[in-house]
Design a protein around this motif. Structure first.
Motif, short mmCIF file in Angstrom:
data_model
loop_
_atom_site.label_atom_id
_atom_site.label_comp_id
_atom_site.label_asym_id
_atom_site.label_seq_id
_atom_site.Cartn_x
_atom_site.Cartn_y
_atom_site.Cartn_z
N PRO A 188 0.79 -1.15 0.59
CA PRO A 188 0.18 -0.27 -0.14
C PRO A 188 0.81 2.01 -0.50
CG PRO A 188 -1.02 -1.66 1.90
CD PRO A 188 0.42 -1.77 1.01
N MET A 189 1.67 0.82 0.77
CA MET A 189 2.99 1.40 0.87
C MET A 189 3.28 2.70 -0.76
SD MET A 189 2.80 4.02 3.07
CE MET A 189 4.60 5.27 3.07
N ILE B 28 1.10 4.43 -2.32
CA ILE B 28 0.81 5.78 -2.30
C ILE B 28 2.05 7.02 -2.52
CG2 ILE B 28 1.02 7.43 -0.31
CD1 ILE B 28 -0.14 4.73 2.15
N GLY C 267 0.83 6.86 -6.55
CA GLY C 267 -0.19 7.94 -5.94
C GLY C 267 0.63 9.78 -6.04
N THR C 268 1.35 9.86 -4.85
CA THR C 268 1.84 11.63 -4.94
C THR C 268 2.48 12.02 -6.02
OG1 THR C 268 1.73 10.44 -2.46
CG2 THR C 268 2.65 12.87 -3.13
N THR D 17 -5.13 5.50 -7.83
CA THR D 17 -4.40 4.96 -6.86
C THR D 17 -4.00 5.48 -5.66
OG1 THR D 17 -3.07 4.80 -8.66
CG2 THR D 17 -1.44 4.43 -6.89
N LEU D 18 -3.54 6.84 -5.32
CA LEU D 18 -3.23 7.31 -3.77
C LEU D 18 -4.53 7.34 -2.82
CD1 LEU D 18 -1.30 8.83 -1.49
CD2 LEU D 18 -3.41 11.19 -2.22
N GLY E 153 -4.27 3.16 -1.81
CA GLY E 153 -2.67 2.86 -0.80
C GLY E 153 -3.51 2.68 -0.36
N SER E 154 -4.06 4.38 0.23
CA SER E 154 -3.91 4.85 1.96
C SER E 154 -5.29 4.21 2.67
CB SER E 154 -4.89 6.17 1.72
OG SER E 154 -3.77 7.14 1.03
N TYR E 155 -6.45 3.91 1.28
CA TYR E 155 -7.12 3.08 2.06
C TYR E 155 -6.79 1.57 2.94
CZ TYR E 155 -11.57 -0.48 2.72
OH TYR E 155 -12.15 -1.34 3.28
#
Length: 277
Positions: free
Chosen positions: A43-44, A47, A50-51, A67-68, A71-73
């Motif tokens: 997931p990181m 993140i 996405g960032t 994507t962000l 990953g955060s979810y």
């Protein structure tokens, strides 16, 4: 051809920061410092991707936002037990959004092609030079209105087959593969990002005069580029545990110094291959 003006939020800066962050985390773990396992979890990675995509596209990338969010979810759910009850809806909603995107993209492509075809038919029906020039201006306006951009921006449309009529490359191959065949005769460079994915770029039908720059950022991925043998391709790419191969067949006349392509960026645990036919 007008020189391309780089944006202040150069994606290579964000890409470099991500690489530095990963290196620092790995070094601290080797030195015995406690680093939570979720810091390097998948997931990181989402993140980070996405960032990176959002910053690179000035926070106007739908893919980067999705994507962000994903990953955060999953990071909050898997590592911190924050379950918002959205897991059962993510994949169905994601498929619906993907389908809507494909449908609207195809309709947009057909609309632009129809406008171009109508404009060319109007041009052929005009016999005088003045009428022809006037209709060319109208054609450019029609294409620009449908594409939501100006010709100077280098943007255009791409068919679902991968054939692109844009003047600039704008490739994001993240956890996926992208094939692109550029048909422009006013190539202006662009950017290629491959993260856990690959991209095949065919520039054999393209042309330009002057100096263009292609920003290439690769992490755990690969990029293959096919270029005309007479182009002067110069690489200024930083390789970190990566490979860069130039497999071009050079003609007897050598390279054309009026057609210079400069490759810049970073390759981390990936590869870049340049070849010609």
């Amino acid at each position: 051809m007008k020189p391309y003006k780089h944006k202040n939020n150069d994606g290579s800066i964000v890409f470099g920061i991500i690489i530095i962050f990963i290196g620092v985390i790995l070094l601290l773990r080797k030195l015995g410092f406690f680093i939570p396992g979720w810091v390097l979890s998948w997931p990181m990675i989402l993140i980070a991707v996405g960032t990176f995509t959002l910053i690179k596209h000035e926070f106007r990338s739908f893919f980067g936002a999705v994507t962000l969010f994903i990953g955060s979810y999953f990071l909050l759910r898997n590592e911190f037990d924050f379950d918002f009850g959205l897991g059962q809806y993510i994949w169905p909603v994601g498929l619906i959004i993907l389908g809507i995107y494909l449908v609207t993209q195809k309709k947009r492509e057909n609309r632009v092609l129809d406008e171009i075809r109508n404009s060319w038919e109007k041009n052929r029906s005009n016999s005088s030079t003045s009428s022809f020039s006037s209709s060319k201006v109208e054609e450019a306006k029609v294409v620009d209105e449908n594409e939501g951009t100006s010709k100077n921006s280098g943007e255009g449309f791409t068919r679902t087959t991968g054939t692109s009529f844009a003047d600039r490359l704008n490739i994001d191959a993240i956890f996926s593969g992208v094939n692109r065949r550029m048909m422009t005769k006013n190539f202006q460079g662009g950017k290629i990002t491959a993260a856990f994915g690959g991209a095949d770029i065919d520039l054999s039908q393209s042309d330009f005069n002057g100096v263009v720059t292609i920003q290439v950022d690769i992490i755990f991925g690969g990029v293959k580029m096919v270029v005309p043998p007479h182009w002067d391709v110069r690489t200024e790419v930083t390789n970190i545990a990566a490979g860069l191969e130039d497999k071009r067949f050079f003609r007897e006349g050598g390279v054309d110094t009026t057609k210079v392509v400069i490759l810049k960026g970073t390759i981390l645990f990936g590869g870049l291959e340049i070849k010609s036919f």
